[in-house]
Design a protein around this motif. Structure first.
Motif, PDB file in Angstrom:
ATOM      1  N   GLY A   1       0.819  -1.210   0.000  1.00 32.08           N
ATOM      2  CA  GLY A   1       0.000   0.000   0.000  1.00 32.08           C
ATOM      3  C   GLY A   1       0.850   1.256   0.000  1.00 32.08           C
ATOM      4  N   TYR A   2       1.914   1.242   0.759  1.00 35.64           N
ATOM      5  CA  TYR A   2       2.862   2.364   0.808  1.00 35.64           C
ATOM      6  C   TYR A   2       3.374   2.688  -0.593  1.00 35.64           C
ATOM      7  CZ  TYR A   2       7.538   4.416   1.862  1.00 35.64           C
ATOM      8  OH  TYR A   2       8.668   5.185   1.903  1.00 35.64           O
TER       9      TYR A   2
ATOM     10  N   PRO B   1      -6.593   9.562   8.416  1.00 40.31           N
ATOM     11  CA  PRO B   1      -7.622   9.061   9.334  1.00 40.31           C
ATOM     12  C   PRO B   1      -8.022  10.079  10.403  1.00 40.31           C
ATOM     13  CG  PRO B   1      -5.510   8.073   9.863  1.00 40.31           C
ATOM     14  CD  PRO B   1      -5.301   8.873   8.615  1.00 40.31           C
ATOM     15  N   ASP B   2      -8.201  11.319   9.991  1.00 40.73           N
ATOM     16  CA  ASP B   2      -8.688  12.376  10.866  1.00 40.73           C
ATOM     17  C   ASP B   2     -10.217  12.396  10.816  1.00 40.73           C
ATOM     18  OD1 ASP B   2      -8.067  15.006  12.386  1.00 40.73           O
ATOM     19  OD2 ASP B   2      -9.437  15.652  10.801  1.00 40.73           O
ATOM     20  N   GLN B   3     -10.840  13.085  11.792  1.00 39.82           N
ATOM     21  CA  GLN B   3     -12.301  13.182  11.792  1.00 39.82           C
ATOM     22  C   GLN B   3     -12.818  13.898  10.551  1.00 39.82           C
ATOM     23  OE1 GLN B   3     -14.398  11.687  13.864  1.00 39.82           O
ATOM     24  NE2 GLN B   3     -12.639  10.770  14.908  1.00 39.82           N
ATOM     25  N   THR B   4     -11.989  14.746   9.946  1.00 40.04           N
ATOM     26  CA  THR B   4     -12.386  15.412   8.708  1.00 40.04           C
ATOM     27  C   THR B   4     -12.058  14.563   7.478  1.00 40.04           C
ATOM     28  OG1 THR B   4     -10.266  16.584   8.550  1.00 40.04           O
ATOM     29  CG2 THR B   4     -12.059  17.691   9.734  1.00 40.04           C
TER      30      THR B   4
ATOM     31  N   SER C   1      -3.039   4.006   8.222  1.00 36.65           N
ATOM     32  CA  SER C   1      -1.848   4.111   9.086  1.00 36.65           C
ATOM     33  C   SER C   1      -1.256   5.517   9.114  1.00 36.65           C
ATOM     34  CB  SER C   1      -0.773   3.125   8.615  1.00 36.65           C
ATOM     35  OG  SER C   1      -0.095   3.605   7.448  1.00 36.65           O
ATOM     36  N   LEU C   2      -1.763   6.410   8.260  1.00 37.48           N
ATOM     37  CA  LEU C   2      -1.215   7.760   8.193  1.00 37.48           C
ATOM     38  C   LEU C   2      -1.492   8.535   9.482  1.00 37.48           C
ATOM     39  CD1 LEU C   2      -2.339   8.775   4.570  1.00 37.48           C
ATOM     40  CD2 LEU C   2      -0.019   8.185   5.311  1.00 37.48           C
ATOM     41  N   THR C   3      -0.671   9.534   9.741  1.00 43.86           N
ATOM     42  CA  THR C   3      -0.910  10.425  10.866  1.00 43.86           C
ATOM     43  C   THR C   3      -2.127  11.286  10.567  1.00 43.86           C
ATOM     44  OG1 THR C   3       1.447  10.517  11.394  1.00 43.86           O
ATOM     45  CG2 THR C   3       0.059  12.295  12.257  1.00 43.86           C
ATOM     46  N   PRO C   4      -3.111  11.341  11.456  1.00 39.79           N
ATOM     47  CA  PRO C   4      -4.295  12.166  11.197  1.00 39.79           C
ATOM     48  C   PRO C   4      -3.926  13.647  11.108  1.00 39.79           C
ATOM     49  CG  PRO C   4      -4.710  10.594  12.961  1.00 39.79           C
ATOM     50  CD  PRO C   4      -3.233  10.570  12.704  1.00 39.79           C
ATOM     51  N   ILE C   5      -4.451  14.310  10.086  1.00 37.51           N
ATOM     52  CA  ILE C   5      -4.224  15.747   9.890  1.00 37.51           C
ATOM     53  C   ILE C   5      -5.572  16.387   9.600  1.00 37.51           C
ATOM     54  CG2 ILE C   5      -3.053  17.532   8.541  1.00 37.51           C
ATOM     55  CD1 ILE C   5      -0.995  15.431   7.726  1.00 37.51           C
TER      56      ILE C   5
END
Length: 309
Positions: A196-197, A242-245, A298-302
């Motif tokens: 996936g990366y 994977p942020d709420q937005t 797996s990404l950092t949520p932004i």
């Protein structure tokens, strides 16, 4: 003129000369290019077909007046804040396409943004992401494209505003912003994550649409994947972290399903440019779609643009 004035004038003259010299050829390929452009094995057109779908080559390069998506005559307008780009003919036609190109020329174009005649390409051609592809995969992609029908005709010239219309400046852009090399496997991550990366960061070049850009048109790295201007000039490409937005409420299975049929978990459907992307990702295997989903989750949520559509 005093000593200070003469020194200042000399500095200006030298700076102008250096800029002219650096932009008279693709200095990036000379000074920072990767000389490991030869594939290590025979090209595999079957693997190239998968890369062709993952890379969405059809979305930009298909002839807009043809009903056959594999007619890669180019010319579909790409509207951006910098002007209108017209992707070129990349069919195997020897005169109007890339039929006379060598494998190394194709790999250099894909990974360094440099044409066979050494002029630099605009990064609307997403070589900053393709740079992460291995020479073997680039050769596979070229092998598949060479099996497609030749198409006559060239795309129109780009219609760009000043100073973006000055192609020479792209050399300095590449020296400033084109970084990185082939993406390598992370031994601490799963096979699925690594696949996936590679598909998201390199072949699929997802960040190119789903990220904001600075005034020079380079991706703002600390906002990568948090949303950006839509390539069709209508609205915005959403946040896919994977942020709420973004994708916080989506499971990996839901993302993989969306990449196959275009339906969101709340039964909305993909629209705009994303609908075309789904036509491409639908051709991937279930495993590849799940790999993409695994990496995105797996990404950092932004915090950024909301609502995938």
């Amino acid at each position: 003129m005093g000593r200070v004035g003469r020194t200042l004038l000399a500095s200006v003259v030298f700076g102008c000369f250096a800029a002219y010299w650096l932009t008279s050829f693709d200095a990036y390929s000379v000074f920072r290019g990767d000389d490991r452009l030869l594939p290590s094995r025979a090209p595999d057109g079957a693997k190239g077909k998968t890369l062709f779908a993952a890379g969405g080559c059809v979305s930009c390069h298909a002839s807009p007046d043809s009903t056959d998506r594999l007619h890669l005559g180019g010319g579909k307008p790409l509207v951006t804040p910098f002007g209108i780009f017209y992707p070129p003919n990349i069919s195997p036609d020897p005169d109007d396409g890339i039929g006379r190109w060598t494998g190394v020329q194709f790999i250099r174009a894909l990974r360094e943004g440099t044409a066979p005649d050494r002029h630099p390409y605009y990064p609307a051609f997403p070589y900053p992401s393709y740079r992460g592809m291995s020479p073997d995969d680039a050769a596979d992609l070229f092998a598949f494209i060479r099996t497609l029908p030749p198409v006559k005709g060239k795309a129109p010239d780009h219609e760009l505003t000043f100073p973006y219309s000055v192609r020479r400046g792209l050399v300095l852009w590449k020296l400033a912003f084109l970084n990185g090399t082939v993406l390598h496997r992370d031994p601490n991550r799963s096979t699925l994550w690594n696949r996936g990366y590679y598909l998201v960061e390199a072949v699929g070049h997802c960040a190119e649409c789903h990220s904001p850009r600075n005034l020079a048109g380079a991706i703002v790295q600390d906002k990568r994947f948090s949303g950006g201007p839509d390539i069709d000039g209508k609205g915005a490409a959403p946040n896919i972290t994977p942020d709420q937005t973004g994708l916080a409420g989506w499971s990996e299975a839901a993302i993989a399903s969306y990449l196959k049929d275009g339906f969101t978990p709340d039964f909305d459907s993909a629209g705009g440019a994303m609908a075309e992307v789904i036509r491409n990702t639908a051709e991937l295997s279930d495993a590849d779609r799940l790999a993409i989903a695994t990496y995105l989750k797996s990404l950092t949520p932004i915090q950024g643009q909301s609502r995938v559509r």
